[in-house]
Design an enzyme around this catalytic site. Structure first.
Site, mmCIF file in Angstrom:
data_model
loop_
_atom_site.group_PDB
_atom_site.id
_atom_site.type_symbol
_atom_site.label_atom_id
_atom_site.label_comp_id
_atom_site.label_asym_id
_atom_site.label_seq_id
_atom_site.Cartn_x
_atom_site.Cartn_y
_atom_site.Cartn_z
ATOM 1 N N THR A 99 3.703 6.582 3.064
ATOM 2 C CA THR A 99 5.037 6.787 2.469
ATOM 3 C C THR A 99 4.987 7.875 1.412
ATOM 4 O OG1 THR A 99 5.526 4.445 2.792
ATOM 5 C CG2 THR A 99 6.901 5.631 1.210
ATOM 6 N N HIS A 156 -0.676 -0.122 -4.425
ATOM 7 C CA HIS A 156 -0.839 -1.090 -3.348
ATOM 8 C C HIS A 156 -1.955 -2.066 -3.692
ATOM 9 C CE1 HIS A 156 1.539 1.842 -1.015
ATOM 10 N NE2 HIS A 156 1.898 0.793 -0.311
ATOM 11 N N LYS A 205 -6.214 -1.853 0.311
ATOM 12 C CA LYS A 205 -5.654 -0.758 1.125
ATOM 13 C C LYS A 205 -6.540 0.481 0.978
ATOM 14 C CE LYS A 205 -1.436 1.979 1.862
ATOM 15 N NZ LYS A 205 -1.395 1.900 3.339
ATOM 16 N N ASN A 239 7.180 4.085 6.238
ATOM 17 C CA ASN A 239 7.670 2.989 5.396
ATOM 18 C C ASN A 239 9.024 2.561 5.922
ATOM 19 O OD1 ASN A 239 9.006 1.431 3.356
ATOM 20 N ND2 ASN A 239 7.308 2.011 2.014
#
Ligand SMILES: NC(=O)C1=CN([C@@H]2O[C@H](COP(=O)(O)OP(=O)(O)OC[C@H]3O[C@@H](n4cnc5c(N)ncnc54)[C@H](OP(=O)(O)O)[C@@H]3O)[C@@H](O)[C@H]2O)C=CC1
Ligand SMILES: O=C(O)C1=N[C@H](C(=O)O)C[C@H](O)C1
Length: 262
Positions: free
Chosen positions: A167, A157, A161, A127
């Site tokens: 992250t 998200h 995704k 990230n």
């Protein structure tokens, strides 16, 4: 002027390309993508600029040794996929540095990236926003203050995704948590990226949250990383290291103007 080559022109790479084009210290030399879409077009024209910058190249049309020799760049920024690492080795022969933003590498690919860092400067960040790294530091500090707190990580998200947030996995790793038990994923709508670390205490809950509202945040972080890595020797670096001057500076040295875009 920093010459940049970009891998990936998808929902993130296309926004990152715009940020690079807008940056007066950077020049987008080329963009490599997996499909023949927009091949030989210029990213600048596709993004509404009037000048020619960032020629789009279809990966199938590229003889990498020749391409990187004839189209040398200072830094490759990667927002494509895990497999791109296989071609970096041809570029680093010409002194190119790498900023990889691939969030979830296959094991063989991350190992190849680490191997490559023995001959080139490589920064890898799942990230690459400046703000998420403050979340990570704040969470580590709070964990020190409240070592018995229950901790859960929530990552949100966009619906499409497929992978768990790299992250969130990195935050779990830094906090010594079992990634399979303490990362909770939500996939709804068009959320760009939200990470929340929840500390549960007997009589209170503390939440540390970072939200990316626009993929330009990733572009700004990648550009910051590209400028930072320009002066570095070979080795593997993280965004935490790239920000360490800012995060560790004593209060009286923190500049009134942020040294990096938040
Ligand atoms: N570190 C960070 O802060 C962030 C990381 N990411 C990561 O960036 C990556 C891309 O995300 P996103 O833009 O949403 O994904 P998309 O699927 O929208 O875009 C992927 C792009 O990469 C291209 N591509 C795929 N494989 C290759 C390859 N081997 N060589 C060259 N180009 C390739 C695709 O080409 P084509 O379009 O022709 O198919 C496409 O343009 C993901 O790993 C994501 O997790 C995303 C945001 C932030
Ligand atoms: O796929 C994305 O978009 C993002 N991926 C990264 C991740 O998996 O952590 C970072 C960001 O949240 C957006």
């Amino acid at each position: 002027m920093i010459k940049i080559g970009l891998f990936g022109f998808g929902q993130t790479g296309s926004v990152v390309a715009g940020e690079i084009i807008r940056d007066s210290q950077c020049k987008l030399e080329w963009v490599i993508r997996q499909s023949p879409k927009n091949s030989s077009d210029y990213a600048s024209l596709l993004l509404g600029f009037e000048h020619l910058e960032g020629k789009i190249v279809h990966i199938r049309d590229v003889n990498f040794d020749q391409f990187f020799k004839e189209n040398q760049v200072d830094v490759i920024i990667d927002f494509s996929s895990s497999s791109s690492v296989s071609v970096y080795s041809s570029a680093v022969k010409y002194g190119c540095k790498i900023v990889s933003a691939i969030s979830n590498y296959e094991t063989k690919d991350i190992n190849q990236l680490k191997q490559l860092s023995q001959e080139a400067a490589v920064l890898y960040s799942p990230n690459i926003t400046v703000g998420i790294n403050f979340l990570m530091e704040a969470s580590k500090l709070l964990q020190k203050i409240a070592p018995h707190a229950d901790i859960e990580i929530i990552e949100e998200h966009f619906r499409g995704k497929k992978d768990v947030s790299g992250t969130a996995l990195r935050i779990a790793e830094q906090l010594g948590l079992d990634k399979s038990e303490h990362v909770n994923s939500i996939r709804v709508g068009g959320i760009v990226g939200k990470h929340e670390v929840v500390f549960g205490l007997p009589n209170q809950t503390i939440r540390i949250i970072h939200e990316s509202h626009n993929r330009a945040a990733f572009g700004q972080g990648a550009i910051y990383a590209a400028k930072w890595i320009m002066g570095k020797e070979k080795g593997l670096y993280s965004m935490e290291q790239a920000l360490s001057l800012m995060m560790n500076a004593p209060n009286d040295e923190i500049q009134s103007e942020p040294v990096a875009p938040l």
